[in-house]
Design an enzyme around this catalytic site. Structure first.
Site, short mmCIF file in Angstrom:
data_model
loop_
_atom_site.label_atom_id
_atom_site.label_comp_id
_atom_site.label_asym_id
_atom_site.label_seq_id
_atom_site.Cartn_x
_atom_site.Cartn_y
_atom_site.Cartn_z
CG ASN A 231 -1.88 -1.19 1.21
OD1 ASN A 231 -1.92 -1.90 0.15
ND2 ASN A 231 -2.64 -1.34 2.06
CB THR B 79 -17.21 38.82 -29.72
OG1 THR B 79 -17.87 39.99 -30.64
CG2 THR B 79 -15.95 39.57 -29.44
CG HIS B 80 -21.21 36.96 -30.12
ND1 HIS B 80 -22.14 36.35 -28.75
CD2 HIS B 80 -20.89 38.10 -29.61
CE1 HIS B 80 -22.21 37.21 -27.88
NE2 HIS B 80 -21.39 38.36 -28.15
CB SER C 64 -11.33 11.80 -48.68
OG SER C 64 -12.42 11.22 -49.00
CE1 TYR D 108 -4.45 0.06 -2.79
CE2 TYR D 108 -5.36 -2.09 -2.04
CZ TYR D 108 -5.14 -1.40 -3.09
OH TYR D 108 -5.01 -1.94 -4.34
CD GLU E 221 -11.36 16.63 -38.75
OE1 GLU E 221 -12.32 15.88 -38.73
OE2 GLU E 221 -10.43 16.58 -39.64
CE LYS F 269 -13.27 16.31 -47.26
NZ LYS F 269 -14.34 15.64 -46.42
#
Ligand code: ARG
Length: 458
Positions: free
Chosen positions: A110, A155-156, A277, A317, A290, A283
């Site tokens: 332990n 922003t946004h 791809s 423990y 990602e 692509k």
């Protein structure tokens, strides 16, 4: 040789139980730390006269030999021996005979396993700080080349005000700087020594915990043996810091995915960091950012997992605590892999300055500056805001941008407008006048980068 703890038992362990309870498949990653802990422990046992010095020496030589075999990948760990601690002890006894059985004097698995985890996280935390610095260096490198590069600031996710691209990138430098600070701070608590706590209550042998702490480089010794063997706060803290680091990586990754899309085209990731791809030949997918974004999820999972394991666990423990390891290893490996990719990905990306410039020229992100212009000429801000709102609406309806309007058109909205309005609206000017500390003016960004470099070279 049968189980190290077989004495009390009359039956063999059920095979399924053996597999279910064993941790050797993953805790063999702690072999180095386990041996380091044992070496310090046995030296202390010898010096305190708890075992004869020559036995301590024999055990030390045995452990060093096992370490070499482990390093060379020659050791086969056994599920029947459950975990790394008993595997190594058994190897030791095979190697040097019954005297190896003296190693576990005054110690329990332990306090042993807790010590291994502390040692492991200490090394990893220090290595991760280095890896974060590599990312920070690559951010600075890109930033230095883009102090004058203008990009819409959002922003946004709506264009708000133009900013220096370096300023945008440097925002991430400071996030990583705080992450490093958190890791450094956590080292204080990682540096508490559990060994010498026994199973839970301490030991009857006259051990010297200070000696072990000194040998293993610990700054503090847990003052409570029950806390020492059941504390996993330092792992929680690591998982939490790791989750925050991954949040930062994920936010930057998301921006890279956006920026490299056809819609933005602000940057292009290097071919070596993208994949194709299998069906659409045109692509080029930003798989790396990602996946960095995606892997963030597992680090949150590891944190919540351990929090849940610990919640409601009585002292001291419990076998539940064995569940602390896989998540910790996983977060360490996720961070290592992610940080190692992030640095070169930032460094090798191409910045499409002309596309960013075109974006700036075709938006209304300089509108605030006309308002400030009118305010400087004495109009109350609220009224100025109203005027500019009308000008923007007029421009949209007549398919123009603010720099396209003639001075006559401006005067229709307020006679405070004069020729100098065009200078005020030039994007370079819009950025340059935001010269307050921490602002986006090139002068400020240069100072910011200097400060960042000082932090790194400290
Ligand atoms: N493999 C165990 C763990 O990872 C080591 C400690 C076991 N201690 C015990 N009393 N069964 O937690």
């Amino acid at each position: 040789m049968s189980k190290l703890w077989g004495g009390r038992f009359t039956k063999e362990t059920n095979k399924l139980v053996e597999e279910f309870t064993a941790s050797i498949s993953f805790d063999q990653k702690l072999a180095k730390e386990d041996i380091a802990g044992s070496l310090a422990h046995v030296q202390m046992l010898g010096e305190c006269g708890i075992i004869p010095l020559k036995d301590a020496e024999t055990i030390k030589q045995g452990l060093l030999a096992i370490k070499e075999r482990v390093d060379r990948g020659e050791v086969e760990f056994l599920v029947a021996d459950e975990d790394i601690h008993m595997n190594i002890e058994k190897l030791l006894i095979e190697q040097i005979g019954p005297v190896g059985g003296k190693l576990h004097t005054g110690r329990s698995r332990n306090d042993q396993v807790a010590t291994d985890m502390h040692l492991y996280l200490r090394t990893k935390t220090t290595e991760l700080i280095k890896l974060i610095e590599d990312v920070q260096l690559s951010i600075i490198k890109q930033a230095k080349e883009n102090i004058e590069t203008l990009i819409p600031g959002y922003t946004h996710l709506q264009r708000a005000q133009p900013v220096s691209f370096a300023h945008h990138l440097m925002a991430y430098f400071w996030m990583f700087e705080r992450d490093k600070e958190r890791l450094l701070d956590s080292l204080k608590r990682i540096n508490w020594l559990p060994l010498g706590s026994g199973a839970l209550a301490g030991t009857t042998f006259p051990i010297n915990r200070e000696k072990v702490a000194e040998l293993l480089g610990f700054e503090t010794i847990y003052p409570n043996s029950m806390d020492a063997v059941s504390d996993r706060d330092f792992i929680l803290e690591f998982l939490s810091i790791g989750s925050i680091i991954m949040t930062h990586i994920s936010r930057l990754s998301e921006e890279m995915v956006l920026w490299s899309s056809q819609e933005f085209q602000f940057i292009e990731l290097d071919d070596s960091f993208c994949t194709g791809s299998s069906i659409m030949p045109q692509k080029k997918n930003p798989d790396v950012p990602e996946l960095l974004r995606g892997k963030t999820g597992r680090t949150y999972g590891n944190l919540i997992g351990l929090l849940t394991v610990l919640k409601g666990l009585p002292l001291a423990y419990n076998k539940d605590l064995q569940e602390d390891k896989e998540g910790m290893f996983d977060t360490v490996e996720t961070l290592e892999g992610s940080l190692k990719l992030l640095a070169p990905m930032i460094e090798t990306m191409t910045v499409h300055k002309e596309v960013m410039r075109k974006a700036i020229n075709t938006d209304f992100s300089n509108a605030t500056d006309i308002a400030d212009y009118l305010v400087r000429k004495g109009l109350p801000f609220r009224e100025a805001h109203e005027v500019i709102g009308k000008i923007v609406l007029y421009s949209i309806q007549s398919n123009k941008f603010l720099l396209d309007l003639t001075i006559e058109e401006y005067k229709q909205f307020s006679d405070l407008f004069e020729e100098d309005i065009y200078q005020v609206l030039a994007p370079e000017q819009v950025v340059a006048v935001r010269n307050s500390f921490g602002g986006t003016a090139p002068e400020q960004v240069k100072q910011q980068i200097q400060l960042a470099e000082q932090k790194l070279h400290k």
